[in-house]
Design an enzyme around this catalytic site. Structure first.
Site, PDB file in Angstrom:
ATOM      1  N   ASP A  19      41.006  65.101  50.179  1.00  0.00           N
ATOM      2  CA  ASP A  19      41.482  65.568  51.768  1.00  0.00           C
ATOM      3  C   ASP A  19      40.351  65.852  52.557  1.00  0.00           C
ATOM      4  OD1 ASP A  19      43.476  65.744  53.643  1.00  0.00           O
ATOM      5  OD2 ASP A  19      44.272  67.823  52.766  1.00  0.00           O
ATOM      6  N   GLY A  22      39.796  62.629  57.490  1.00  0.00           N
ATOM      7  CA  GLY A  22      40.397  62.369  59.105  1.00  0.00           C
ATOM      8  C   GLY A  22      39.452  63.400  59.767  1.00  0.00           C
ATOM      9  N   ARG A  23      39.401  64.708  59.342  1.00  0.00           N
ATOM     10  CA  ARG A  23      38.464  65.666  59.826  1.00  0.00           C
ATOM     11  C   ARG A  23      36.693  65.374  59.845  1.00  0.00           C
ATOM     12  NH1 ARG A  23      40.932  70.258  56.830  1.00  0.00           N
ATOM     13  NH2 ARG A  23      41.952  68.613  55.816  1.00  0.00           N
ATOM     14  N   HIS A  36      37.868  57.555  56.198  1.00  0.00           N
ATOM     15  CA  HIS A  36      38.277  56.847  55.055  1.00  0.00           C
ATOM     16  C   HIS A  36      37.233  55.902  54.307  1.00  0.00           C
ATOM     17  CE1 HIS A  36      42.078  58.606  55.579  1.00  0.00           C
ATOM     18  NE2 HIS A  36      42.171  57.726  56.681  1.00  0.00           N
ATOM     19  N   THR A  65      53.085  57.876  48.808  1.00  0.00           N
ATOM     20  CA  THR A  65      54.406  57.397  49.364  1.00  0.00           C
ATOM     21  C   THR A  65      54.366  57.913  50.887  1.00  0.00           C
ATOM     22  OG1 THR A  65      55.340  59.249  48.238  1.00  0.00           O
ATOM     23  CG2 THR A  65      55.520  57.070  47.121  1.00  0.00           C
ATOM     24  N   GLU A  66      54.183  59.205  51.150  1.00  0.00           N
ATOM     25  CA  GLU A  66      54.260  59.696  52.405  1.00  0.00           C
ATOM     26  C   GLU A  66      53.202  59.102  53.372  1.00  0.00           C
ATOM     27  OE1 GLU A  66      53.933  61.637  49.672  1.00  0.00           O
ATOM     28  OE2 GLU A  66      56.227  62.019  49.536  1.00  0.00           O
ATOM     29  N   ASN A  67      52.028  58.599  52.997  1.00  0.00           N
ATOM     30  CA  ASN A  67      51.189  57.975  53.787  1.00  0.00           C
ATOM     31  C   ASN A  67      51.514  56.790  54.805  1.00  0.00           C
ATOM     32  OD1 ASN A  67      48.197  58.851  51.660  1.00  0.00           O
ATOM     33  ND2 ASN A  67      49.123  59.815  53.358  1.00  0.00           N
ATOM     34  N   TRP A  68      52.666  56.241  54.200  1.00  0.00           N
ATOM     35  CA  TRP A  68      53.317  55.022  54.922  1.00  0.00           C
ATOM     36  C   TRP A  68      53.629  55.564  56.483  1.00  0.00           C
ATOM     37  CZ3 TRP A  68      52.338  50.334  53.474  1.00  0.00           C
ATOM     38  CH2 TRP A  68      52.361  50.008  52.258  1.00  0.00           C
ATOM     39  N   ARG A 187      41.315  69.680  44.823  1.00  0.00           N
ATOM     40  CA  ARG A 187      41.709  69.547  46.143  1.00  0.00           C
ATOM     41  C   ARG A 187      40.465  69.810  47.353  1.00  0.00           C
ATOM     42  NH1 ARG A 187      47.390  68.849  49.178  1.00  0.00           N
ATOM     43  NH2 ARG A 187      46.369  68.041  51.172  1.00  0.00           N
ATOM     44  N   ARG A 193      47.769  73.042  48.605  1.00  0.00           N
ATOM     45  CA  ARG A 193      49.053  72.618  48.074  1.00  0.00           C
ATOM     46  C   ARG A 193      48.971  71.424  47.271  1.00  0.00           C
ATOM     47  NH1 ARG A 193      49.667  71.934  53.896  1.00  0.00           N
ATOM     48  NH2 ARG A 193      48.722  70.059  54.665  1.00  0.00           N
TER      49      ARG A 193
HETATM   50  C1  FPP Z   1      43.150  61.923  53.237  1.00  0.00           C
HETATM   51  O1  FPP Z   1      42.424  62.488  54.112  1.00  0.00           O
HETATM   52  C2  FPP Z   1      42.840  61.084  52.471  1.00  0.00           C
HETATM   53  C3  FPP Z   1      43.581  59.796  52.477  1.00  0.00           C
HETATM   54  C4  FPP Z   1      44.708  59.739  52.917  1.00  0.00           C
HETATM   55  C5  FPP Z   1      43.099  58.462  52.159  1.00  0.00           C
HETATM   56  C6  FPP Z   1      41.919  58.392  50.995  1.00  0.00           C
HETATM   57  C7  FPP Z   1      41.481  57.001  50.697  1.00  0.00           C
HETATM   58  C8  FPP Z   1      40.159  56.937  50.515  1.00  0.00           C
HETATM   59  C9  FPP Z   1      39.041  58.039  50.353  1.00  0.00           C
HETATM   60  C10 FPP Z   1      39.905  55.505  50.225  1.00  0.00           C
HETATM   61  C11 FPP Z   1      40.003  55.255  48.976  1.00  0.00           C
HETATM   62  C12 FPP Z   1      39.234  54.039  48.442  1.00  0.00           C
HETATM   63  C13 FPP Z   1      39.051  53.596  47.278  1.00  0.00           C
HETATM   64  C14 FPP Z   1      38.239  52.273  47.191  1.00  0.00           C
HETATM   65  C15 FPP Z   1      40.105  53.893  46.267  1.00  0.00           C
HETATM   66  P1  FPP Z   1      42.938  62.941  55.557  1.00  0.00           P
HETATM   67  O2  FPP Z   1      43.164  61.519  56.405  1.00  0.00           O
HETATM   68  O3  FPP Z   1      44.387  63.626  55.400  1.00  0.00           O
HETATM   69  O4  FPP Z   1      42.070  63.706  55.867  1.00  0.00           O
HETATM   70  P2  FPP Z   1      42.324  64.775  57.348  1.00  0.00           P
HETATM   71  O5  FPP Z   1      43.415  65.996  56.479  1.00  0.00           O
HETATM   72  O6  FPP Z   1      41.367  65.397  57.590  1.00  0.00           O
HETATM   73  O7  FPP Z   1      43.132  64.345  58.579  1.00  0.00           O
END
Ligand code: FPP
Length: 241
Positions: A19, A22-23, A36, A65-68, A187, A193
């Protein structure tokens, strides 16, 4: 070594909720997809380091499944990234003794990406250095419901008696049936969580939460997590005395 690690007690299987991508990007004024990408780069680095440390299995949460539900530009950005890394796995994901397996429901993924997944799994099936299980279209509840349905069907078909349903049978119906449960789940990104990750398999896992954002998680941070795990008193519900 900076952290006091007992090399004879390295976890066999580590789960990682990656996780904070994004940040990481927002902090730098970059689009989320850049976060990413940095996360995927870091996955390569950490996988290689984990292999050299003696970890035999790693399961990472790459798309739930929620990332959709995320904006379609972000979903397609992650899909493109997956296509890039899996399509060029040898160069991008590194080492020759890396086995890649995907867990989850990828039926809604682009057919070309599904093909890449099948190809990579086949190409790396004989590798024994470390197995990287990439959770895609994965949800822990969804996995348990699927297992329940399969077991119910076996009962309906007369292949199984209700009295024979037990925990090992459920474990054998999980996507992860081929690997022992993780001893340690990490995590990153500051949230505390489980987000539907390895619900069944985490029954006795030790959790390690860190504020470090995934793209900034270093090999030293992994050692710190392993040291923390080794300092815990694991009793599995019993007493150690
Ligand atoms: C969560 O961070 C991360 C994800 C939903 C995507 C993770 C995917 C990768 C690291 C790429 C994987 C690549 C391969 C080759 C397997 P977030 O976007 O929720 O971060 P945030 O909480 O800061 O917004």
């Amino acid at each position: 070594m900076k952290y006091d690690i007992d090399v004879s007690r390295i976890p066999n299987h580590i789960g990682i909720i990656m996780d904070g991508n994004g940040r990481y990007a927002e902090k730098r004024g970059l689009p989320r997809t850049a976060g990413h990408k940095a996360g995927a780069e870091n996955l390569r680095k950490i996988t290689e380091f984990a292999r050299n440390t003696g970890v035999k299995n790693m399961t990472v949460y790459a798309f739930s499944t929620e990332n959709w539900k995320r904006p379609s530009a972000e979903v397609s950005g992650i899909m493109k990234l997956l296509g890039f890394y899996l399509g060029d796995w040898k160069r991008q994901l590194g080492d020759s003794d890396l086995r890649i397996r995907v867990i989850g429901d990828v039926s809604a993924f682009e057919p070309s990406l599904q093909k890449k997944i099948a190809f990579v799994e086949k190409q790396t099936e004989k590798e024994t250095g470390i197995t990287l299980n990439i959770a895609l279209g994965y949800g822990g509840r969804d996995e348990i419901v699927r297992a329940g349905k399969k077991i119910a069907q076996m009962c309906v078909d007369g292949k199984l008696k209700i009295s024979d349903i037990d925990e090992p049978l459920f474990s054998s119906m999980m996507y992860t049936h081929y690997v022992a449960d993780p001893e340690l789940i990490i995590r990153t990104g500051g949230e505390i969580r489980t987000s539907n990750f390895l619900l069944w398999q985490s029954a006795y896992a030790e959790y390690y939460f860190t504020d470090v954002l995934w793209p900034e998680f270093t090999p030293d941070d992994l050692l710190k997590a392993i040291a923390s795990y080794q300092n815990r008193d694991r009793r599995f519900g019993g007493l150690n005395k």
